[in-house]
Design a protein around this motif. Structure first.
Motif, PDB file in Angstrom:
ATOM      1  N   ARG A 186       0.831  -1.205   0.000  1.00  0.00           N
ATOM      2  CA  ARG A 186       0.000   0.000   0.000  1.00  0.00           C
ATOM      3  C   ARG A 186       0.861   1.249   0.000  1.00  0.00           C
ATOM      4  NH1 ARG A 186      -4.154  -1.862   4.693  1.00  0.00           N
ATOM      5  NH2 ARG A 186      -2.190  -2.621   5.561  1.00  0.00           N
TER       6      ARG A 186
ATOM      7  N   PHE B 243       3.216   2.034  -1.788  1.00  0.00           N
ATOM      8  CA  PHE B 243       3.467   2.550  -3.145  1.00  0.00           C
ATOM      9  C   PHE B 243       2.283   3.381  -3.649  1.00  0.00           C
ATOM     10  CE2 PHE B 243       5.597  -1.781  -3.183  1.00  0.00           C
ATOM     11  CZ  PHE B 243       6.867  -1.298  -2.891  1.00  0.00           C
ATOM     12  N   SER B 244       1.072   2.901  -3.373  1.00  0.00           N
ATOM     13  CA  SER B 244      -0.099   3.673  -3.809  1.00  0.00           C
ATOM     14  C   SER B 244      -0.207   4.973  -3.022  1.00  0.00           C
ATOM     15  CB  SER B 244      -1.395   2.860  -3.630  1.00  0.00           C
ATOM     16  OG  SER B 244      -1.509   1.880  -4.641  1.00  0.00           O
ATOM     17  N   LEU B 245       0.109   4.919  -1.743  1.00  0.00           N
ATOM     18  CA  LEU B 245       0.028   6.137  -0.935  1.00  0.00           C
ATOM     19  C   LEU B 245       1.018   7.183  -1.447  1.00  0.00           C
ATOM     20  CD1 LEU B 245      -0.371   4.545   2.622  1.00  0.00           C
ATOM     21  CD2 LEU B 245      -2.131   5.674   1.253  1.00  0.00           C
TER      22      LEU B 245
ATOM     23  N   SER C 134       2.264   7.391  -4.500  1.00  0.00           N
ATOM     24  CA  SER C 134       1.803   7.855  -5.811  1.00  0.00           C
ATOM     25  C   SER C 134       0.687   8.873  -5.653  1.00  0.00           C
ATOM     26  CB  SER C 134       1.281   6.689  -6.650  1.00  0.00           C
ATOM     27  OG  SER C 134       2.293   5.738  -6.814  1.00  0.00           O
ATOM     28  N   LEU C 135      -0.248   8.577  -4.759  1.00  0.00           N
ATOM     29  CA  LEU C 135      -1.379   9.493  -4.581  1.00  0.00           C
ATOM     30  C   LEU C 135      -0.917  10.823  -3.988  1.00  0.00           C
ATOM     31  CD1 LEU C 135      -4.123   7.038  -3.282  1.00  0.00           C
ATOM     32  CD2 LEU C 135      -4.249   8.442  -5.349  1.00  0.00           C
TER      33      LEU C 135
ATOM     34  N   SER D 231       0.762  12.601  -6.982  1.00  0.00           N
ATOM     35  CA  SER D 231       0.004  12.925  -8.189  1.00  0.00           C
ATOM     36  C   SER D 231      -1.367  13.522  -7.875  1.00  0.00           C
ATOM     37  CB  SER D 231      -0.138  11.691  -9.074  1.00  0.00           C
ATOM     38  OG  SER D 231      -0.781  10.662  -8.352  1.00  0.00           O
ATOM     39  N   ARG D 232      -2.033  13.022  -6.856  1.00  0.00           N
ATOM     40  CA  ARG D 232      -3.375  13.517  -6.581  1.00  0.00           C
ATOM     41  C   ARG D 232      -3.346  14.743  -5.693  1.00  0.00           C
ATOM     42  NH1 ARG D 232      -7.329   9.967  -6.719  1.00  0.00           N
ATOM     43  NH2 ARG D 232      -6.054   9.363  -8.467  1.00  0.00           N
TER      44      ARG D 232
ATOM     45  N   ARG E 214      10.198   5.127  -7.558  1.00  0.00           N
ATOM     46  CA  ARG E 214       9.290   5.370  -8.681  1.00  0.00           C
ATOM     47  C   ARG E 214       7.904   5.798  -8.199  1.00  0.00           C
ATOM     48  NH1 ARG E 214       8.545   2.955 -13.904  1.00  0.00           N
ATOM     49  NH2 ARG E 214       8.558   5.190 -14.269  1.00  0.00           N
ATOM     50  N   SER E 215       7.565   5.475  -6.956  1.00  0.00           N
ATOM     51  CA  SER E 215       6.263   5.879  -6.427  1.00  0.00           C
ATOM     52  C   SER E 215       6.319   7.247  -5.757  1.00  0.00           C
ATOM     53  CB  SER E 215       5.760   4.841  -5.418  1.00  0.00           C
ATOM     54  OG  SER E 215       5.675   3.576  -6.025  1.00  0.00           O
TER      55      SER E 215
ATOM     56  N   ALA F 179       5.368   6.429 -14.189  1.00  0.00           N
ATOM     57  CA  ALA F 179       5.016   6.417 -12.766  1.00  0.00           C
ATOM     58  C   ALA F 179       5.335   7.816 -12.248  1.00  0.00           C
ATOM     59  CB  ALA F 179       5.800   5.334 -12.029  1.00  0.00           C
TER      60      ALA F 179
ATOM     61  N   GLU G 216       3.932   0.665  -8.532  1.00  0.00           N
ATOM     62  CA  GLU G 216       2.848   0.793  -7.558  1.00  0.00           C
ATOM     63  C   GLU G 216       2.258  -0.572  -7.193  1.00  0.00           C
ATOM     64  OE1 GLU G 216      -0.084   3.769  -8.591  1.00  0.00           O
ATOM     65  OE2 GLU G 216      -1.426   3.092  -6.989  1.00  0.00           O
TER      66      GLU G 216
ATOM     67  N   ASN H   1      -5.254  -2.554  -4.446  1.00  0.00           N
ATOM     68  CA  ASN H   1      -4.024  -2.500  -3.648  1.00  0.00           C
ATOM     69  C   ASN H   1      -4.278  -1.830  -2.292  1.00  0.00           C
ATOM     70  OD1 ASN H   1      -1.201  -2.857  -3.213  1.00  0.00           O
ATOM     71  ND2 ASN H   1      -0.837  -0.721  -3.783  1.00  0.00           N
TER      72      ASN H   1
ATOM     73  N   ARG I 284      -5.383  -7.814   3.461  1.00  0.00           N
ATOM     74  CA  ARG I 284      -4.040  -8.351   3.607  1.00  0.00           C
ATOM     75  C   ARG I 284      -3.920  -9.132   4.904  1.00  0.00           C
ATOM     76  NH1 ARG I 284      -0.084  -5.528   0.390  1.00  0.00           N
ATOM     77  NH2 ARG I 284      -1.181  -4.075  -0.944  1.00  0.00           N
TER      78      ARG I 284
END
Ligand code: HEM
Ligand code: SF4
Lengths: 203, 560
Positions: free
Chosen positions: A125, A127-129, A131-132, A135-136, A159-160, A190, B158, B238, B243
């Motif tokens: 998770r 990585f998504s956090l 990225s967000l 980007s967001r 990369r994230s 990414a 990601e 994700n 999990r």
């Protein structure tokens, strides 16, 4: 020796940590088990921090402090003056929500640093956090991975959108730096490079 | 097929170096077992009963002769000179040494192959129809998009550590052969009203412990958005997939828990941000990749070939094989040919190095140097001239690759089971072999007609038993091996999950159980009706009654 790797203009260095990591006091709650095994990962959105823990968190009186999200939300007025001095950063766990953070702090760029704490390296998770956040939420300042941060995840973290890595202290941070560049020409866009290979190169 | 450029080659070369270093650190004690585990898994390396098992990626099932020769050589040099072709179109080696894996990967990289993301909690090999590009019912050749998606999913930062494995299948035919409904994401390509390439997106399918068929999350997606839409789906998964419990961690559980509407709402909300991002596929990129899948330089041939017709008329063994193994082709005078890895008594899906060399040579000689692996665990030469079929048959037969049983009861889909797999409850290969021997009479086999029989050694369902017309599942009762039987499962457009017929059986009983199911079918079938259609028409009751008749009788006597 420091175990903090920071990326500045794409160059990785071991640097001294200017931030004091503020941990929550241990909770009195029992360990959650399933089929006899300890539950390793908390569910997204799960409330895991008690009011007692928040109240009992000791924040050093001076210097730069990296405080837990729940403490930041509950005790923001108390921290406001130091926040204005750019001496407060926030860390959150992978099961905590960016919406909560954003509600407490509309302008995230007022925070010089946000850290995501990964309890176990296998928890993607983070990585998504990252990225967000980039980007967001348009977060531009230091984004740090803390906790079970290991060499073999560094490339993906970079990369994230992470640009600072508090490596687990039982491993060599100096050797880990090499893994930031495990791959030289990744396929997909990414955070660090938005264009996929097919837009970057004349294939 | 797709050929690497410098970018692709650099990536697999860098992967070899990375994995070599990871292995070195593990062997030096710098990585714990737990830390090394996801690293080796994402490189297809399981630690199994006897030795590690290495799964090599065969993207959407496509192989060149050169690659198959290399696989054969690797199996000889680093393993016991055989490999196993899997239901996910990959190849597995059962006995490599952990220390040798970096060298094996280096060998693979020489022929544009790798083991990236063939296991672990990440996006796995993308699978598709084994007749892609040659099937007459194909609307869109899915391979170019599959390759674009393969590249996107490879080391996607990601999605490197998802809650659980993630499987994507793509299909471009009227009759689905890629089981898109049994995948985490299924992409069905079609031409929309404007004759533009569009995608119907399925989500939340998967077999395993909780078999669920996918549902349509979007009826119409323009192809350009395939990657960003998948990103939206996988991101929601994700962040919110469970999990805390590995058995509830697949996306299907999240979709069920949220309900499709709420799941879709979240995905669409994410996608609103991701749509038109740079990962949007360009015309140019699709064209670049598609040129690797241009039609072969076919000859202009007549529909019929006199020598072929003559051979069929004069040679019943050849005719029986051709009937099962030759499949319709877009081009007149050509056929796709399935080489059976289901010789009776042999482990389904296994091929020796010698057989692999033979198939590679046959592909070079008769099918433009390419072949495919099917999810039914056979090998396919997709572009064979009718006039070559007889010569091909003779050579394949000499190597035990021409069992005339494709699509029949003994073309069993089977996981490695208790002989190799440490998760198994029961062995599966010996059951497959015993059933094959039970139905060794060819005329009988052909009379029974089309039938899919799938065997898995445990709930994980690697053998897809839920969607077998007859499904067999190994279960553990007080430490001994038992088998549960399901009926009425099916792949394809009418995909369905089979129903358990009743209490389980011992290994010795299994051939007779199948025999009894077949005898009910043979008495009850209407004309040309297939087994599955009879099951659908009658339900499981008559089958159940017959299979358990003796047992019930025995019980009744016992009581009396
Ligand atoms: C021997 C080593 C193997 C191990 C340890 C293994 C392990 C597993 C596990 C744990 C699952 C369930 C995952 C889940 O439901 O979340 C699974 C599913 C699956 N495996 Fe394997 N497997 C092995 C070999 C194979 C082979 C040889 C094949 C192909 C013949 C295969 C094909 C599949 C497929 C298609 C599924 C997906 C079922 C689904 O849709 O959920 N596996 N495997
Ligand atoms: S179904 Fe079970 S026994 Fe068979 S390979 Fe998969 S995990 Fe192993």
């Amino acid at each position: 020796m420091s175990h903090l790797i920071t990326l500045q203009a794409d160059v990785a260095k071991i640097t001294e940590d200017a931030w004091q990591f503020v941990a929550l006091p241990p909770s009195q709650q029992e360990v959650r088990k399933q089929a006899g095994k300890v539950v390793l990962f908390k569910l997204t959105g799960e409330q895991t921090v008690t009011p007692e823990q928040i109240a009992g968190t000791l924040i050093p009186a001076n210097g730069k402090v990296l405080v837990p999200l729940t403490v930041f939300i509950a005790r923001k007025t108390q921290l406001q003056a130091r926040l204005d001095q750019k001496e407060v950063g926030v860390w959150l766990d992978t099961h905590e929500s960016l919406t909560d953070l954003n509600q407490a702090q509309a302008d995230l760029n007022a925070l010089p640093i946000i850290a995501v704490h990964v309890e176990r390296f296998a928890d993607g998770r983070i990585f998504s956090l990252g990225s967000l956040l980039r980007s967001r939420y348009g977060f531009k300042n230091e984004l740090r991975a803390v906790g079970d941060v290991l060499r073999d995840q560094l490339f993906f973290l970079k990369r994230s959108g992470f640009n600072s890595f508090a490596m687990r202290t039982d491993r060599s941070a100096a050797e880990a730096i090499a893994s930031l560049n495990d791959f030289s020409r990744p396929y997909q866009g990414a955070v660090d490079e938005a264009r996929p290979a097919f837009r970057r190169y004349n294939r | 097929m797709y050929k690497y450029d410098e970018i692709d080659q650099t990536l697999v070369d860098e992967r070899v170096a990375q994995y070599r270093d990871q292995t070195k650190r593990y062997l030096a004690g710098e990585l714990s077992d737990e830390e090394f585990r996801p690293l080796r898994l994402q490189n297809g390396l399981y630690i199994q009963r006897h030795a590690p098992m290495l799964r090599i990626a065969v993207p959407y099932g496509m192989l060149s002769s050169k690659q198959l020769h290399k696989l054969a050589d690797i199996a000889s040099q680093y393993d016991k000179a055989y490999g196993h072709f899997s239901t996910r179109q990959n190849m597995q080696l059962n006995w490599p040494l952990l220390e040798d894996v970096p060298d094996i990967l280096a060998e693979l990289a020489k022929v544009e192959m790798h083991a990236i993301q063939t296991s672990g909690n990440c996006i796995r090999n993308i699978t598709t129809d084994q007749f892609a590009g040659v099937a007459p019912d194909e609307v869109v050749d899915p391979r170019a998009m599959a390759e674009v998606m393969r590249q996107w999913s490879t080391f996607h930062p990601e999605f490197a550590l998802l809650p659980r494995k993630f499987k994507i299948a793509v299909s471009g035919t009227k009759q689905d052969r890629a089981i898109v409904q049994a995948h985490d994401i299924g992409m069905e390509f079609y031409l929309d009203a404007q004759q533009q390439l569009a995608i119907k997106v399925w989500v939340g399918g998967g077999l395993g412990r909780t078999p669920i068929l996918g549902t349509v999350i979007r009826e119409h997606l323009e192809w350009q958005h395939a990657l960003t839409y998948c990103e939206a789906i996988v991101r929601v998964y994700n962040l919110h997939g469970r999990r805390d419990n590995a058995y509830k961690a697949r996306i299907k559980i999240l979709v069920k828990a949220l309900g499709l509407d709420e799941f879709k709402r979240q995905v669409e909300e994410e996608w609103a941000h991701l749509k038109d991002a740079p990962n949007t596929i360009t015309e140019r990129e699709l064209a670049r990749v598609a040129q690797h899948f241009e039609p072969m330089p076919y000859e202009a041939l007549a529909q019929h070939d006199a020598s072929y017709d003559a051979a069929i008329a004069s040679n019943p063994a050849f005719a029986a094989w051709a009937k099962r193994s030759l499949h319709a082709h877009k081009m007149p005078g050509y056929r796709a040919v399935t080489l059976s890895l289901k010789t009776h008594g042999q482990a389904p899906g296994d091929a020796t190095s010698e057989q692999m060399h033979t198939v590679a040579d046959l592909a070079a000689q008769y099918s433009f140097g390419e072949l495919r692996v099917s999810h039914e665990q056979n090998l396919i030469l997709a572009d064979v001239k009718l006039s070559d079929a007889f010569a091909l048959w003779e050579k394949a037969r000499a190597q035990g690759l021409a069992s005339p049983n494709i699509g029949l009861l003994t073309d069993i889909i089977c996981c490695p089971g208790g002989d190799f797999c440490s998760l198994a409850n029961a062995k599966s290969i010996p059951i497959a072999q015993a059933i094959q021997m039970q139905f060794d009479n060819l005329d009988y086999l052909h009379d029974i007609g089309e039938l899919e029989l799938n065997i898995s050694g445990c709930m994980n369902a690697c053998g897809h038993h839920h969607i077998g017309h007859i499904g067999i599942l190994g279960i553990d009762k007080d430490g001994s091996e038992w088998y549960q039987v399901t009926l009425g499962g099916s792949q394809g457009n009418q995909a369905s999950i089979g129903t358990v017929i009743g209490p389980s059986f011992s290994a010795e009983e299994m051939p007779q159980v199948v025999e009894k199911l077949i005898s009910v079918y043979l008495t009850e079938r209407n004309g040309e009706e297939r087994f599955i259609d009879t099951v659908r028409r009658l339900g499981i009751a008559p089958f159940k009654a017959h299979v358990y008749a003796d047992k019930n009788a025995a019980k009744a006597e016992g009581i009396a």
